[in-house]
Motif scaffolding. Structure first.
Motif, PDB file in Angstrom:
ATOM      1  N   THR A   7      34.997  37.431  -5.449  1.00  0.00           N
ATOM      2  CA  THR A   7      35.677  38.534  -5.863  1.00  0.00           C
ATOM      3  C   THR A   7      34.754  39.670  -6.338  1.00  0.00           C
ATOM      4  N   ASN A   8      35.184  40.720  -6.223  1.00  0.00           N
ATOM      5  CA  ASN A   8      34.088  41.885  -6.655  1.00  0.00           C
ATOM      6  C   ASN A   8      34.240  41.778  -8.485  1.00  0.00           C
ATOM      7  N   LYS A   9      35.464  41.426  -8.910  1.00  0.00           N
ATOM      8  CA  LYS A   9      35.389  41.037 -10.460  1.00  0.00           C
ATOM      9  C   LYS A   9      34.761  40.186 -10.975  1.00  0.00           C
ATOM     10  N   ALA A  10      34.596  38.930 -10.348  1.00  0.00           N
ATOM     11  CA  ALA A  10      33.809  37.874 -10.607  1.00  0.00           C
ATOM     12  C   ALA A  10      32.289  38.151 -10.550  1.00  0.00           C
ATOM     13  N   ALA A  11      31.847  38.868  -9.377  1.00  0.00           N
ATOM     14  CA  ALA A  11      30.511  39.240  -9.355  1.00  0.00           C
ATOM     15  C   ALA A  11      29.863  40.210 -10.502  1.00  0.00           C
ATOM     16  N   ALA A  12      30.846  40.997 -10.650  1.00  0.00           N
ATOM     17  CA  ALA A  12      30.437  42.087 -11.872  1.00  0.00           C
ATOM     18  C   ALA A  12      30.458  41.348 -13.177  1.00  0.00           C
ATOM     19  N   GLU A  13      31.465  40.462 -13.599  1.00  0.00           N
ATOM     20  CA  GLU A  13      31.553  39.467 -14.642  1.00  0.00           C
ATOM     21  C   GLU A  13      30.301  38.752 -14.602  1.00  0.00           C
ATOM     22  N   MET A  14      30.158  38.128 -13.744  1.00  0.00           N
ATOM     23  CA  MET A  14      28.787  37.372 -13.687  1.00  0.00           C
ATOM     24  C   MET A  14      27.326  38.136 -14.033  1.00  0.00           C
ATOM     25  N   LYS A  15      27.345  39.254 -13.319  1.00  0.00           N
ATOM     26  CA  LYS A  15      26.086  40.105 -13.573  1.00  0.00           C
ATOM     27  C   LYS A  15      26.070  40.495 -15.162  1.00  0.00           C
ATOM     28  N   ARG A  16      27.134  41.012 -15.721  1.00  0.00           N
ATOM     29  CA  ARG A  16      27.552  41.409 -16.975  1.00  0.00           C
ATOM     30  C   ARG A  16      27.076  40.572 -17.936  1.00  0.00           C
ATOM     31  N   LYS A  17      27.406  39.036 -17.513  1.00  0.00           N
ATOM     32  CA  LYS A  17      27.267  37.937 -18.479  1.00  0.00           C
ATOM     33  C   LYS A  17      25.635  37.640 -18.467  1.00  0.00           C
ATOM     34  N   ILE A  18      24.896  37.723 -17.363  1.00  0.00           N
ATOM     35  CA  ILE A  18      23.560  37.522 -17.119  1.00  0.00           C
ATOM     36  C   ILE A  18      22.640  38.600 -17.938  1.00  0.00           C
ATOM     37  N   LEU A  19      23.213  39.771 -17.933  1.00  0.00           N
ATOM     38  CA  LEU A  19      22.470  40.801 -18.494  1.00  0.00           C
ATOM     39  C   LEU A  19      22.656  40.681 -20.015  1.00  0.00           C
TER      40      LEU A  19
END
Length: 110
Positions: free
Chosen positions: A45-57
């Motif tokens: 999902t877009n939500k999961a992808a955005a969350e993962m990017k946010r958490k990495i950063l």
């Protein structure tokens, strides 16, 4: 993980995938400063992808700021990076990722 290796992780909702994948992704970044250019993380999902990017950063920012966590301790142990050198390395990686954001690929099959 050898270059060119495809690794697939599968788990049910709420099992901590994002946390685990964030740690794995960060670990690969510390193994190669520009490793983000060779990593493709795909989720459903877009939500999961955005969350993962946010958490990495967010984790990179925290480590660069000198905060410790289980992820930073694991990275330090895995690569033999002294704790006092970890923030500088994280800052360099964060700088690279932010200045080449299009190469930072966490996407979705949506």
């Amino acid at each position: 993980m050898e270059p060119g290796t495809l690794v697939k992780y599968s788990a049910s909702a709420g099992s901590g995938k994002t946390y685990s994948l964030t740690g794995i992704y960060l670990s690969k970044l510390f193994g190669s400063r520009n490793g983000y250019r060779r990593i493709l993380a795909v989720t459903f999902t877009n939500k999961a992808a955005a969350e993962m990017k946010r958490k990495i950063l967010s984790q990179l920012h925290s480590i660069a700021g000198g905060e410790t966590s289980s992820i930073s301790e694991d990275i330090s142990a895995e690569y033999g990076i002294p704790a006092d050198e970890l923030p500088g390395r994280a800052a360099g990686i964060l700088h690279s990722v932010l200045h080449d954001y299009s190469g930072f690929s966490v996407s979705t099959i949506d």
